[in-house]
Design a protein around this motif. Structure first.
Motif, short mmCIF file in Angstrom:
data_model
loop_
_atom_site.label_atom_id
_atom_site.label_comp_id
_atom_site.label_asym_id
_atom_site.label_seq_id
_atom_site.Cartn_x
_atom_site.Cartn_y
_atom_site.Cartn_z
N LEU A 27 8.99 20.17 73.39
CA LEU A 27 10.36 19.71 73.14
C LEU A 27 10.45 18.97 71.80
CD1 LEU A 27 13.26 19.37 74.13
CD2 LEU A 27 12.54 17.28 75.31
N THR A 28 9.45 18.14 71.51
CA THR A 28 9.44 17.40 70.25
C THR A 28 9.31 18.35 69.07
OG1 THR A 28 8.40 15.50 71.34
CG2 THR A 28 8.29 15.57 68.94
N VAL A 29 8.49 19.39 69.21
CA VAL A 29 8.33 20.39 68.16
C VAL A 29 9.66 21.06 67.86
CG1 VAL A 29 7.32 22.65 67.62
CG2 VAL A 29 5.88 20.84 68.55
N VAL A 30 10.37 21.47 68.91
CA VAL A 30 11.66 22.15 68.73
C VAL A 30 12.68 21.22 68.07
CG1 VAL A 30 13.65 23.11 69.95
CG2 VAL A 30 11.34 23.77 70.63
N VAL A 31 12.80 20.00 68.57
CA VAL A 31 13.77 19.05 68.02
C VAL A 31 13.46 18.77 66.55
CG1 VAL A 31 14.60 16.67 68.12
CG2 VAL A 31 14.29 17.97 70.23
N THR A 32 12.19 18.57 66.23
CA THR A 32 11.80 18.26 64.85
C THR A 32 12.15 19.40 63.91
OG1 THR A 32 9.97 16.86 65.61
CG2 THR A 32 9.87 17.66 63.33
N LEU A 33 11.76 20.62 64.27
CA LEU A 33 11.98 21.76 63.39
C LEU A 33 13.46 22.11 63.27
CD1 LEU A 33 8.96 24.09 64.27
CD2 LEU A 33 9.19 22.42 62.42
N VAL A 34 14.20 22.04 64.38
CA VAL A 34 15.63 22.33 64.33
C VAL A 34 16.35 21.30 63.46
CG1 VAL A 34 17.76 22.36 65.68
CG2 VAL A 34 15.76 23.57 66.52
N LEU A 35 15.97 20.03 63.61
CA LEU A 35 16.61 18.97 62.82
C LEU A 35 16.42 19.20 61.33
CD1 LEU A 35 18.08 16.24 62.75
CD2 LEU A 35 15.83 15.14 62.88
N PHE A 36 15.18 19.48 60.92
CA PHE A 36 14.92 19.71 59.50
C PHE A 36 15.55 21.01 59.02
CE2 PHE A 36 11.71 16.38 59.92
CZ PHE A 36 11.83 15.75 58.70
N ALA A 37 15.62 22.00 59.90
CA ALA A 37 16.26 23.26 59.51
C ALA A 37 17.75 23.05 59.23
CB ALA A 37 16.08 24.31 60.61
N LEU A 38 18.39 22.21 60.03
CA LEU A 38 19.83 21.99 59.90
C LEU A 38 20.19 21.09 58.72
CD1 LEU A 38 20.87 21.56 63.65
CD2 LEU A 38 21.15 23.58 62.19
N VAL A 39 19.34 20.10 58.43
CA VAL A 39 19.68 19.15 57.35
C VAL A 39 18.96 19.49 56.04
CG1 VAL A 39 20.06 17.32 59.03
CG2 VAL A 39 17.82 17.51 57.92
N GLY A 40 18.23 20.59 56.04
CA GLY A 40 17.46 20.94 54.86
C GLY A 40 18.30 21.09 53.60
N GLU A 41 19.45 21.75 53.72
CA GLU A 41 20.30 21.98 52.55
C GLU A 41 20.80 20.66 51.96
OE1 GLU A 41 23.25 25.07 52.84
OE2 GLU A 41 22.20 25.98 54.53
N TRP A 42 21.13 19.71 52.83
CA TRP A 42 21.59 18.40 52.33
C TRP A 42 20.43 17.64 51.65
CZ3 TRP A 42 23.65 20.57 56.76
CH2 TRP A 42 25.03 20.71 56.75
N ILE A 43 19.22 17.86 52.16
CA ILE A 43 18.05 17.23 51.52
C ILE A 43 17.88 17.79 50.12
CG2 ILE A 43 15.53 17.04 51.59
CD1 ILE A 43 15.71 16.90 54.61
#
Length: 213
Positions: free
Chosen positions: A49-65
């Protein structure tokens, strides 16, 4: 539809090679050696679950980063390719990449002074499985996906990896008995070879995009 299916297979295969859940089996068994079957399954669930949350979070905010730090997708591709190449070289030697986890982290969290949640999150999920290489990859592919189905495919591949991580960790005892340490090292080398080609291609694409080739 067929194109997105191929894209999913490509993403899943790449993330599987980077996260290398089979290579994480010895570490998982090491930090859970004194726990029962149900406790191990609970740690496996929370880790996935932590793996999924971590990767999804970075995938979604990557463009703003990218925008915040004034970086480009091409520059990120080159830097990410270098990082993945370093990981691949270490995996080809049959060892867990030091980009993911250090020996000190493994020993520190192998004791009894930490909770199940802490073990599941650090060091198992972060940085052992969803380390910098996996984060870099999902951010890059999400940034390169220009339509909603493409971005949904990236998310779907992350969810599939989460399920894979859970299944592998739940079966860690059987996997180690069947493959043995030699078999796990061989699998890690195979994943390293796949990762090497991905890293080189990522750098080539980044260089082409940066110089308009």
């Amino acid at each position: 539809m067929l194109w997105y299916l191929k894209y999913f297979v490509l993403l899943y295969g790449g993330l599987f090679a980077i996260t290398n859940p089979i290579g994480a089996v010895p570490v998982f068994l090491g930090v859970t050696h004194d726990l029962g079957r149900e406790e191990r399954r609970e740690i496996a669930r929370k880790t996935a679950l932590t793996v999924v949350v971590t990767l999804v979070l970075f995938a979604l905010v990557g463009e703003w980063i990218f925008e915040f730090f004034g970086s480009s997708v091409n520059a990120f591709a080159i830097a990410g390719g270098v990082l993945l190449f370093k990981m691949a070289m270490e995996m080809l030697s049959g060892s867990i990449s030091t980009v993911k986890i250090s020996r000190e982290e493994t020993e520190e969290f192998g004791g009894e002074a930490v909770t199940l949640e802490e073990v599941a999150i650090i060091p198992l999920a972060i940085p052992l499985i969803s380390g910098p290489g996996a984060i870099t990859t999902v951010m890059l592919y999400m940034a390169r996906s220009t339509d909603i189905p493409g971005k949904a495919t990236v998310i779907a591949s992350i969810l599939a990896i989460g399920v894979t991580v859970w299944l592998v960790l739940c079966s860690s005892g059987r996997i180690q008995r069947r493959l043995g340490r030699v078999g796990i090292k061989a699998m890690t080398r195979m994943m390293g070879l796949i990762l090497t080609s991905m890293a080189v291609q990522m750098m080539i694409n980044g260089i082409k995009g940066a110089f308009g080739l």
